[in-house]
Design a protein around this motif. Sequence first.
Motif, PDB file in Angstrom:
ATOM      1  N   ARG A  60      -4.316  -5.873  33.459  1.00 46.47           N
ATOM      2  CA  ARG A  60      -2.909  -6.262  33.351  1.00 46.47           C
ATOM      3  C   ARG A  60      -2.235  -6.165  34.714  1.00 46.47           C
ATOM      4  O   ARG A  60      -1.464  -7.047  35.110  1.00 46.47           O
ATOM      5  CB  ARG A  60      -2.147  -5.390  32.347  1.00 46.47           C
ATOM      6  N   PHE A  61      -2.496  -5.072  35.449  1.00 49.99           N
ATOM      7  CA  PHE A  61      -1.916  -4.918  36.789  1.00 49.99           C
ATOM      8  C   PHE A  61      -2.445  -5.989  37.739  1.00 49.99           C
ATOM      9  O   PHE A  61      -1.678  -6.621  38.460  1.00 49.99           O
ATOM     10  CB  PHE A  61      -2.224  -3.529  37.363  1.00 49.99           C
ATOM     11  N   GLU A  62      -3.757  -6.170  37.763  1.00 52.03           N
ATOM     12  CA  GLU A  62      -4.365  -7.093  38.722  1.00 52.03           C
ATOM     13  C   GLU A  62      -3.924  -8.533  38.513  1.00 52.03           C
ATOM     14  O   GLU A  62      -3.830  -9.298  39.457  1.00 52.03           O
ATOM     15  CB  GLU A  62      -5.885  -7.000  38.661  1.00 52.03           C
ATOM     16  N   GLU A 117       0.112  -9.495  34.375  1.00 49.43           N
ATOM     17  CA  GLU A 117       0.331  -9.979  33.019  1.00 49.43           C
ATOM     18  C   GLU A 117       1.299  -9.147  32.195  1.00 49.43           C
ATOM     19  O   GLU A 117       1.641  -9.544  31.072  1.00 49.43           O
ATOM     20  CB  GLU A 117      -1.015 -10.061  32.288  1.00 49.43           C
ATOM     21  N   SER A 118       1.706  -8.021  32.700  1.00 47.18           N
ATOM     22  CA  SER A 118       2.662  -7.208  31.960  1.00 47.18           C
ATOM     23  C   SER A 118       3.446  -6.345  32.935  1.00 47.18           C
ATOM     24  O   SER A 118       3.101  -6.235  34.110  1.00 47.18           O
ATOM     25  CB  SER A 118       1.961  -6.324  30.920  1.00 47.18           C
ATOM     26  N   VAL A 119       4.491  -5.744  32.406  1.00 38.55           N
ATOM     27  CA  VAL A 119       5.306  -4.795  33.161  1.00 38.55           C
ATOM     28  C   VAL A 119       5.297  -3.500  32.369  1.00 38.55           C
ATOM     29  O   VAL A 119       5.569  -3.496  31.170  1.00 38.55           O
ATOM     30  CB  VAL A 119       6.758  -5.311  33.321  1.00 38.55           C
ATOM     31  N   LEU A 120       4.949  -2.414  33.042  1.00 42.75           N
ATOM     32  CA  LEU A 120       4.894  -1.104  32.392  1.00 42.75           C
ATOM     33  C   LEU A 120       5.955  -0.189  32.973  1.00 42.75           C
ATOM     34  O   LEU A 120       6.187  -0.182  34.191  1.00 42.75           O
ATOM     35  CB  LEU A 120       3.521  -0.464  32.617  1.00 42.75           C
ATOM     36  N   PHE A 121       6.580   0.559  32.092  1.00 43.55           N
ATOM     37  CA  PHE A 121       7.510   1.606  32.509  1.00 43.55           C
ATOM     38  C   PHE A 121       6.902   2.942  32.103  1.00 43.55           C
ATOM     39  O   PHE A 121       6.398   3.085  30.987  1.00 43.55           O
ATOM     40  CB  PHE A 121       8.875   1.417  31.846  1.00 43.55           C
ATOM     41  N   LEU A 122       6.946   3.894  33.019  1.00 45.15           N
ATOM     42  CA  LEU A 122       6.382   5.223  32.794  1.00 45.15           C
ATOM     43  C   LEU A 122       7.507   6.236  32.752  1.00 45.15           C
ATOM     44  O   LEU A 122       8.343   6.289  33.671  1.00 45.15           O
ATOM     45  CB  LEU A 122       5.398   5.569  33.917  1.00 45.15           C
ATOM     46  N   THR A 124      11.903 -14.722  27.831  1.00 44.59           N
ATOM     47  CA  THR A 124      12.004 -13.609  26.893  1.00 44.59           C
ATOM     48  C   THR A 124      10.893 -12.613  27.238  1.00 44.59           C
ATOM     49  O   THR A 124      10.003 -12.921  28.030  1.00 44.59           O
ATOM     50  CB  THR A 124      11.829 -14.067  25.422  1.00 44.59           C
ATOM     51  N   PHE A 125      10.949 -11.448  26.652  1.00 42.19           N
ATOM     52  CA  PHE A 125       9.883 -10.465  26.806  1.00 42.19           C
ATOM     53  C   PHE A 125       9.517  -9.910  25.443  1.00 42.19           C
ATOM     54  O   PHE A 125      10.379  -9.716  24.589  1.00 42.19           O
ATOM     55  CB  PHE A 125      10.300  -9.309  27.724  1.00 42.19           C
TER      56      PHE A 125
END
Length: 152
Positions: free
Chosen positions: A42-44, A47-52, A77-78
Amino acid sequence: MLTIQQATLNDLDFLVPLFDAYRQFYGRNPDMDAVRAFLLARFEHGESVLFLARLNEEPAGFAQLYPSFSSVSLARTFILNDLFVAHEARRMGVATELLNAAAEYGVRLGAVRLTLSTAITNEGAQATYQAVGWKRDEQFYVYHRTLPVPAT
């Protein structure tokens, strides 16, 4: 102290155990290697955005957004596909802050909507979503079609 940040590849080691616990919550077997590979992809590929979320500097939860578009609205949209708070960090506002971070991100990018789904029996999550302004859809049914997994 609770902090929320957009995750980067440098946060992968913090995300993997949280994501594995999330999958186990939904009845999947532990598989840290598969989780690492999934998140790394997903990072490479962007394809997505992650919140930690971190509570007192310790990883406490995450939210993952997948980009999509509304053809009718002609707008971004998300899909908030994943939201998880570690058991020991529940009822401390972590989920609310992750939801707020996701919404703020969507606003910054000009999205017209965030969408999520949750189990009908997950009343605690439903109460949290409603408390921060999410509305349950009363117009549409959601359908899924399971596809065969390609042989490797």
